[in-house]
Design an enzyme around this catalytic site. Structure first.
Site, PDB file in Angstrom:
ATOM      1  N   ALA A  51     -56.991 -22.910 -54.529  1.00 53.70           N
ATOM      2  CA  ALA A  51     -57.485 -24.059 -55.283  1.00 53.70           C
ATOM      3  C   ALA A  51     -56.785 -25.296 -54.738  1.00 53.70           C
ATOM      4  O   ALA A  51     -55.689 -25.198 -54.163  1.00 53.70           O
ATOM      5  CB  ALA A  51     -57.173 -23.876 -56.763  1.00 53.70           C
ATOM      6  N   GLY A  70     -56.954 -19.063 -54.855  1.00 51.52           N
ATOM      7  CA  GLY A  70     -58.403 -19.066 -55.117  1.00 51.52           C
ATOM      8  C   GLY A  70     -59.217 -18.541 -53.946  1.00 51.52           C
ATOM      9  O   GLY A  70     -60.350 -18.097 -54.137  1.00 51.52           O
ATOM     10  N   GLU A  73     -59.110 -14.887 -54.350  1.00 55.16           N
ATOM     11  CA  GLU A  73     -59.970 -14.606 -55.512  1.00 55.16           C
ATOM     12  C   GLU A  73     -61.449 -14.716 -55.147  1.00 55.16           C
ATOM     13  O   GLU A  73     -62.275 -13.942 -55.624  1.00 55.16           O
ATOM     14  CB  GLU A  73     -59.617 -15.567 -56.651  1.00 55.16           C
ATOM     15  CG  GLU A  73     -58.239 -15.270 -57.245  1.00 55.16           C
ATOM     16  CD  GLU A  73     -57.769 -16.356 -58.193  1.00 55.16           C
ATOM     17  OE1 GLU A  73     -57.629 -17.521 -57.745  1.00 55.16           O
ATOM     18  OE2 GLU A  73     -57.539 -16.052 -59.372  1.00 55.16           O
ATOM     19  N   GLU A  87     -49.552 -18.216 -56.417  1.00 57.18           N
ATOM     20  CA  GLU A  87     -49.450 -19.118 -57.573  1.00 57.18           C
ATOM     21  C   GLU A  87     -48.076 -19.106 -58.209  1.00 57.18           C
ATOM     22  O   GLU A  87     -47.628 -20.101 -58.787  1.00 57.18           O
ATOM     23  CB  GLU A  87     -50.509 -18.755 -58.624  1.00 57.18           C
ATOM     24  CG  GLU A  87     -51.940 -19.073 -58.214  1.00 57.18           C
ATOM     25  CD  GLU A  87     -52.616 -17.986 -57.388  1.00 57.18           C
ATOM     26  OE1 GLU A  87     -51.946 -17.026 -56.955  1.00 57.18           O
ATOM     27  OE2 GLU A  87     -53.836 -18.108 -57.175  1.00 57.18           O
TER      28      GLU A  87
HETATM   29  N1  COA Z   1     -54.546 -27.387 -51.802  1.00 53.97           N
HETATM   30  C1  COA Z   1     -54.594 -28.618 -51.256  1.00 53.97           C
HETATM   31  N2  COA Z   1     -54.334 -28.878 -49.959  1.00 53.97           N
HETATM   32  C2  COA Z   1     -54.044 -27.829 -49.177  1.00 53.97           C
HETATM   33  C3  COA Z   1     -53.975 -26.511 -49.673  1.00 53.97           C
HETATM   34  C4  COA Z   1     -54.254 -26.314 -51.050  1.00 53.97           C
HETATM   35  N3  COA Z   1     -54.243 -25.094 -51.611  1.00 53.97           N
HETATM   36  N4  COA Z   1     -53.625 -25.683 -48.659  1.00 53.97           N
HETATM   37  C5  COA Z   1     -53.488 -26.450 -47.557  1.00 53.97           C
HETATM   38  N5  COA Z   1     -53.738 -27.749 -47.873  1.00 53.97           N
HETATM   39  C6  COA Z   1     -53.716 -28.918 -46.976  1.00 53.97           C
HETATM   40  C7  COA Z   1     -52.285 -29.343 -46.667  1.00 53.97           C
HETATM   41  O1  COA Z   1     -51.781 -30.158 -47.711  1.00 53.97           O
HETATM   42  C8  COA Z   1     -52.494 -30.101 -45.369  1.00 53.97           C
HETATM   43  O2  COA Z   1     -53.039 -31.361 -45.676  1.00 53.97           O
HETATM   44  P1  COA Z   1     -52.480 -32.700 -44.925  1.00 53.97           P
HETATM   45  O3  COA Z   1     -52.746 -32.459 -43.468  1.00 53.97           O
HETATM   46  O4  COA Z   1     -53.315 -33.800 -45.499  1.00 53.97           O
HETATM   47  O5  COA Z   1     -51.043 -32.766 -45.251  1.00 53.97           O
HETATM   48  C9  COA Z   1     -53.591 -29.300 -44.680  1.00 53.97           C
HETATM   49  O6  COA Z   1     -54.247 -28.561 -45.712  1.00 53.97           O
HETATM   50  C10 COA Z   1     -53.050 -28.299 -43.666  1.00 53.97           C
HETATM   51  O7  COA Z   1     -52.112 -27.458 -44.309  1.00 53.97           O
HETATM   52  P2  COA Z   1     -50.615 -27.243 -43.779  1.00 53.97           P
HETATM   53  O8  COA Z   1     -49.785 -26.832 -44.948  1.00 53.97           O
HETATM   54  O9  COA Z   1     -50.173 -28.408 -42.992  1.00 53.97           O
HETATM   55  O10 COA Z   1     -50.843 -26.013 -42.795  1.00 53.97           O
HETATM   56  P3  COA Z   1     -49.757 -24.909 -42.350  1.00 53.97           P
HETATM   57  O11 COA Z   1     -50.377 -24.160 -41.237  1.00 53.97           O
HETATM   58  O12 COA Z   1     -48.443 -25.546 -42.145  1.00 53.97           O
HETATM   59  O13 COA Z   1     -49.611 -23.935 -43.627  1.00 53.97           O
HETATM   60  C11 COA Z   1     -50.441 -22.597 -45.470  1.00 53.97           C
HETATM   61  C12 COA Z   1     -50.718 -23.144 -44.044  1.00 53.97           C
HETATM   62  C13 COA Z   1     -51.723 -21.905 -45.913  1.00 53.97           C
HETATM   63  C14 COA Z   1     -49.303 -21.609 -45.442  1.00 53.97           C
HETATM   64  C15 COA Z   1     -50.099 -23.774 -46.402  1.00 53.97           C
HETATM   65  O14 COA Z   1     -51.089 -24.779 -46.257  1.00 53.97           O
HETATM   66  C16 COA Z   1     -50.025 -23.420 -47.849  1.00 53.97           C
HETATM   67  O15 COA Z   1     -49.067 -22.805 -48.274  1.00 53.97           O
HETATM   68  N6  COA Z   1     -51.044 -23.807 -48.659  1.00 53.97           N
HETATM   69  C17 COA Z   1     -51.041 -23.618 -50.067  1.00 53.97           C
HETATM   70  C18 COA Z   1     -51.362 -22.180 -50.413  1.00 53.97           C
HETATM   71  C19 COA Z   1     -51.336 -21.986 -51.910  1.00 53.97           C
HETATM   72  O16 COA Z   1     -50.317 -22.095 -52.564  1.00 53.97           O
HETATM   73  N7  COA Z   1     -52.515 -21.639 -52.466  1.00 53.97           N
HETATM   74  C20 COA Z   1     -52.650 -21.339 -53.834  1.00 53.97           C
HETATM   75  C21 COA Z   1     -52.999 -22.529 -54.613  1.00 53.97           C
HETATM   76  S1  COA Z   1     -53.201 -22.096 -56.309  1.00 53.97           S
END
Ligand code: COA
Length: 258
Positions: A64, A110, A113, A133
């Site tokens: 999400a 999400g 999910e 989460e």
């Molecule tokens: N919500 C909003 N933005 C998200 C996102 C999310 N769940 N997951 C990734 N993004 C965005 C990042 O903020 C970043 O945006 P920016 O370039 O404007 O800063 C872009 O997507 C790229 O992500 P980034 O974190 O730079 O990539 P990465 O390769 O370093 O890491 C992940 C990849 C998937 C490990 C990391 O993005 C992450 O942990 N995301 C969140 C996962 C999460 O907690 N999901 C559950 C949400 S309830």
């Protein structure tokens, strides 16, 4: 940029969540677009099956959209989860037409999910699955606690939910979370080869399989009774008569969904 990119291949609708710069995170615009696209899937007779995937090489859906969390309180969080579950995730799970997830990278929160709401899943070998989460002080809200437990069992689900750690595609295969793992370039061709098979089956039989299997997890229904009802009702369909006739005449059946 449209939040979903849609393409059509021989009666299969490919839905690609299309926010690659945000790793296809599910904001409310994507949720609404998925909801209305699924309504079309239910009603459009040209669509026989669906593949859900993510745009770009890196992510299926990374969860999400966390940027939409900052203004939420308890009532807002419940409304978000209830709305998403009923308008998207349950609609996918209960779709009368097969919906397959082609997981092409991160499937987190999400995203995991969303993949789990689909009827079954394929993954590319760079896919990663997780419910992180807990790292945000939350739990899954789009059905993750329930479907993960149904798919991989209580102990493994508890561990993934409580540690928030990711598993790779090989582990997801071993857990039964996905049916196949293939190289990235083979993911969509493999998914399309499966939907091509499904598109030739009797549509009402497919809908019956989905409904009967879902009844296993529905406390309000007796799955065996559901099976008996659907089995019986299908005998009144033209396709069941066509199926038997084609077998006896040693030819391929031509199903019409009637
Ligand atoms: N919500 C909003 N933005 C998200 C996102 C999310 N769940 N997951 C990734 N993004 C965005 C990042 O903020 C970043 O945006 P920016 O370039 O404007 O800063 C872009 O997507 C790229 O992500 P980034 O974190 O730079 O990539 P990465 O390769 O370093 O890491 C992940 C990849 C998937 C490990 C990391 O993005 C992450 O942990 N995301 C969140 C996962 C999460 O907690 N999901 C559950 C949400 S309830």
């Amino acid at each position: 940029m449209e939040s979903l990119s849609l393409s059509f291949h021989n009666h299969t609708l490919i839905i690609s969540v299309n926010r690659p710069d945000k790793l296809n995170a599910l904001n409310q615009t994507v949720i609404e677009a998925l909801s209305s696209t699924m309504d079309d899937v239910y009603h459009n007779a040209d669509i026989k099956s669906v593949i859900i995937t993510g745009s770009g090489p890196k992510a299926f859906v990374a969860g999400a959209d966390i940027s939409e969390f900052t203004l939420l309180d308890a009532a807002g969080g419940k409304a978000m989860a209830r709305n998403g579950q009923s308008r998207v995730f349950n609609k996918i799970e209960q779709s009368p037409k097969p919906v397959i997830a082609a997981v092409n990278g991160f499937a987190l929160g999400g995203g995991c999910e969303l993949a789990m709401a689909c009827h079954f899943r394929l993954a590319s070998d760079n896919a990663r699955f997780g419910q992180p989460e807990v790292n945000l002080g939350l739990i899954p809200g789009y059905g993750g606690t329930q479907r993960l437990t149904q798919l991989i069992g209580k102990g493994r689900a508890m561990e993934l939910l409580m540690t928030g750690s990711m598993i790779d595609a090989a582990t997801a295969l071993q857990y039964g979370l996905v049916n196949y793992v293939v190289p990235p370039e083979e993911l969509l061709p493999k998914a399309l080869s499966i939907t091509e098979q499904l598109n030739n089956k009797a549509p009402l039989s497919l809908a019956g399989c989905i409904k009967a299997v879902n009844a296993v997890f529905d406390e309000t229904r007796d799955g065996y009774e559901t099976e008996i009802d659907i089995f019986g009702e299908l005998f009144d369909t033209a396709d069941a008569k066509e199926g038997a006739a084609a077998f006896l005449e040693k030819r391929q059946p031509r199903f019409k969904g009637l």
